[in-house]
Design a protein around this motif. Structure first.
Motif, PDB file in Angstrom:
ATOM      1  N   ASP A   1      35.743  37.931  33.909  1.00 44.42           N
ATOM      2  CA  ASP A   1      35.588  37.012  35.040  1.00 44.42           C
ATOM      3  C   ASP A   1      36.944  36.693  35.663  1.00 44.42           C
ATOM      4  OD1 ASP A   1      32.768  36.699  34.602  1.00 44.42           O
ATOM      5  OD2 ASP A   1      33.243  35.349  32.943  1.00 44.42           O
ATOM      6  N   ILE A   2      37.920  36.472  34.816  1.00 47.93           N
ATOM      7  CA  ILE A   2      39.263  36.145  35.302  1.00 47.93           C
ATOM      8  C   ILE A   2      39.831  37.300  36.115  1.00 47.93           C
ATOM      9  CG2 ILE A   2      41.630  35.620  34.556  1.00 47.93           C
ATOM     10  CD1 ILE A   2      40.337  34.222  32.094  1.00 47.93           C
ATOM     11  N   ILE A   3      39.667  38.509  35.596  1.00 45.60           N
ATOM     12  CA  ILE A   3      40.171  39.698  36.308  1.00 45.60           C
ATOM     13  C   ILE A   3      39.431  39.892  37.622  1.00 45.60           C
ATOM     14  CG2 ILE A   3      40.314  42.214  36.182  1.00 45.60           C
ATOM     15  CD1 ILE A   3      40.779  41.822  33.109  1.00 45.60           C
ATOM     16  N   GLN A   4      38.123  39.730  37.592  1.00 44.90           N
ATOM     17  CA  GLN A   4      37.332  39.913  38.815  1.00 44.90           C
ATOM     18  C   GLN A   4      37.751  38.916  39.885  1.00 44.90           C
ATOM     19  OE1 GLN A   4      33.068  39.651  38.260  1.00 44.90           O
ATOM     20  NE2 GLN A   4      32.743  39.156  40.428  1.00 44.90           N
ATOM     21  N   TRP A   5      37.939  37.638  39.515  1.00 42.74           N
ATOM     22  CA  TRP A   5      38.288  36.614  40.497  1.00 42.74           C
ATOM     23  C   TRP A   5      39.727  36.766  40.984  1.00 42.74           C
ATOM     24  CZ3 TRP A   5      35.804  31.525  41.695  1.00 42.74           C
ATOM     25  CH2 TRP A   5      34.418  31.592  41.528  1.00 42.74           C
ATOM     26  N   LEU A   6      40.622  37.222  40.126  1.00 39.33           N
ATOM     27  CA  LEU A   6      42.000  37.468  40.579  1.00 39.33           C
ATOM     28  C   LEU A   6      42.054  38.580  41.625  1.00 39.33           C
ATOM     29  CD1 LEU A   6      44.178  37.202  37.328  1.00 39.33           C
ATOM     30  CD2 LEU A   6      44.350  35.773  39.377  1.00 39.33           C
ATOM     31  N   GLY A   7      41.113  39.513  41.530  1.00 40.14           N
ATOM     32  CA  GLY A   7      41.057  40.586  42.512  1.00 40.14           C
ATOM     33  C   GLY A   7      40.049  40.335  43.604  1.00 40.14           C
ATOM     34  N   GLY A   8      39.500  39.147  43.663  1.00 42.91           N
ATOM     35  CA  GLY A   8      38.469  38.832  44.640  1.00 42.91           C
ATOM     36  C   GLY A   8      39.017  38.239  45.917  1.00 42.91           C
ATOM     37  N   SER A   9      38.251  37.325  46.506  1.00 44.07           N
ATOM     38  CA  SER A   9      38.652  36.699  47.764  1.00 44.07           C
ATOM     39  C   SER A   9      39.876  35.816  47.548  1.00 44.07           C
ATOM     40  CB  SER A   9      37.504  35.859  48.322  1.00 44.07           C
ATOM     41  OG  SER A   9      37.268  34.742  47.466  1.00 44.07           O
ATOM     42  N   ASP A  10      40.472  35.406  48.651  1.00 44.45           N
ATOM     43  CA  ASP A  10      41.673  34.573  48.580  1.00 44.45           C
ATOM     44  C   ASP A  10      41.400  33.270  47.840  1.00 44.45           C
ATOM     45  OD1 ASP A  10      44.320  33.837  49.034  1.00 44.45           O
ATOM     46  OD2 ASP A  10      43.838  32.840  50.920  1.00 44.45           O
TER      47      ASP A  10
END
Length: 431
Positions: A364-373
């Motif tokens: 989840d952390i990796i996905q959100w770090l690479g997600g929207s601003d």
């Protein structure tokens, strides 16, 4: 004076020791008598002769004293009070209300203890004794008589458990002549404090009403919940509901209902479902309803009910992170992270806290770090708390490398100094 001071010191020390054993935050200090030379310096600085009663207190009793206590958050007090009493000969000074510094007024009040919130405990030098104690409230600029002399003030405030020293602490216990330990409210408070200091779980668990009282005083520990488990669940629920019905203060009423949920868990599920019905027999706030759902309903059912509640609110108002966090934080569910994905927006305050509460996996952390601003900013703000709570072993070496790369990319793209510092804080944890 020495004998009186010794008696007060014993009372203060016994109070502080007993409160410490109950988990209160406490401080206590009573110094030696002030030397004559020190008092002479104070008088020279002030340009007056100190009132005899004050002089005696400082010279024969203690030149400096401080008593402080604050009960744990779990305690449901009958009055919103904490404890603070003190004085310091070296800090005695004339009190001039803000805005009157250049008015040339008389030197009537001598400050002997500033409260933490900006209020003041004062001696009225124009009173008959020269040491009448009054309280000055910084928000209203109002004066409240507490006692006709400092000796009477210390005696009565000690009898009341050293409550003070902010404006809302005193009125319930005051009459026309100041503090009155014989007032009904004073007696109620002193009885409550004595019970708080002496009641044990071993005593309380013998009677259900007494066990409820113990839970109100000390919260719902595992041992207390086990004690409630010795009674029939329906009997416990009815006891809590009756107690809540007696409470006029809405915040305390809801706290009592939350205690019922803590004690009964899934045994209160039907009761909680009844609160969600269109015509509940008992109205509660959204936050209490969410808390009870998190603690008493199956996770899927409880979290879905709160999701629907929040989505209904979002139809008429912009949903804030603080609002979402207040209703979802107690679930500690990864399902919340998935629900958040299309709800988050700037400003992200509250969403970062909810992300931490929702127990994200490294993915989840990796996905959100690479997600929207906004998702990236939420995780960056939340990362120190996440890392400190889980530790390095929570992540594999490959995950740490991936997270570091994403953070370094965020650092390169950050414009504001505040944003850069937040990324550096996150990278500092990985280092």
């Amino acid at each position: 004076m020495k004998e009186q001071m010794d008696a007060w010191k014993r009372q203060w020390q016994e109070l502080i020791q007993a409160l410490e054993q109950k988990g209160a935050d406490t401080r206590f200090y009573a110094g030696p008598p002030a030397p004559e030379s020190g008092l002479a310096e104070v008088e020279l600085r002030l340009g007056i002769r100190l009132p005899q009663e004050l002089r005696s207190l400082l010279k024969e009793g203690a030149g400096q004293a401080y008593v402080y206590w604050n009960l744990p958050d779990a305690a449901l007090l009958p009055f919103e009070v904490s404890g603070e009493l003190g004085w310091d000969a070296d800090r005695l000074d004339f009190f001039v209300p803000p805005g009157e510094e250049d008015s040339g007024g008389t030197q009537r009040y001598l400050s002997f203890h500033p409260a933490g919130n900006g209020d003041e405990l004062l001696l009225d030098l124009h009173s008959a004794s020269g040491t009448a104690v009054v309280h000055w409230a910084h928000e209203t600029a109002e004066y409240l008589l507490l006692a006709p002399s400092i000796m009477e003030f210390i005696d009565k405030i000690t009898a009341l458990g050293c409550v003070g020293a902010e404006e809302w602490q005193y009125p319930e216990f005051c009459g026309e002549a100041g503090l009155d330990p014989e007032k009904p409210a004073s007696r109620q408070w002193m009885a409550w404090l004595n019970e708080y200091l002496t009641l044990t779980l071993a005593q309380a668990q013998k009677e259900l009403p007494l066990l409820l009282r113990y839970a109100e005083m000390f919260g719902m520990s595992q041992e207390t919940a086990e004690a409630f488990g010795r009674y029939h669940a329906e009997e416990v629920l009815q006891a809590f509901l009756e107690r809540a019905g007696q409470e006029r203060d809405s915040s305390k009423k809801e706290a009592i209902l939350c205690l019922a949920g803590d004690a009964l868990k899934d045994k209160a599920a039907e009761f909680v479902r009844s609160l969600w019905s269109g015509t509940p027999s008992l109205e509660v706030s959204r936050s209490t309803l969410a808390y009870l759902s998190a603690h008493c309903l199956p996770e899927d059912e409880g979290v879905e009910r709160v999701f629907r509640l929040l989505e209904g609110l979002a139809e008429t108002q912009k949903l804030s992170g603080y609002q979402a966090n207040s209703l979802l934080q107690d679930f500690h569910s990864r399902r919340v992270i998935g629900w958040m994905e299309d709800k988050t927006a700037f400003p992200y305050g509250g969403w970062d806290t909810l992300f931490v509460h929702s127990q994200p996996a490294p993915a989840d952390i990796i996905q959100w770090l690479g997600g929207s601003d906004v998702q990236r900013q939420i995780v960056i703000a939340a990362f120190p708390a996440l890392y400190d709570s889980t530790g390095a072993t929570f992540f594999s070496a490959a995950e740490i490398r991936q997270i570091r790369n994403l953070l370094e990319q965020a650092l390169d793209e950050a414009v504001l100094k505040k944003e850069k510092q937040a990324v550096r804080d996150a990278l500092g944890r990985l280092a």
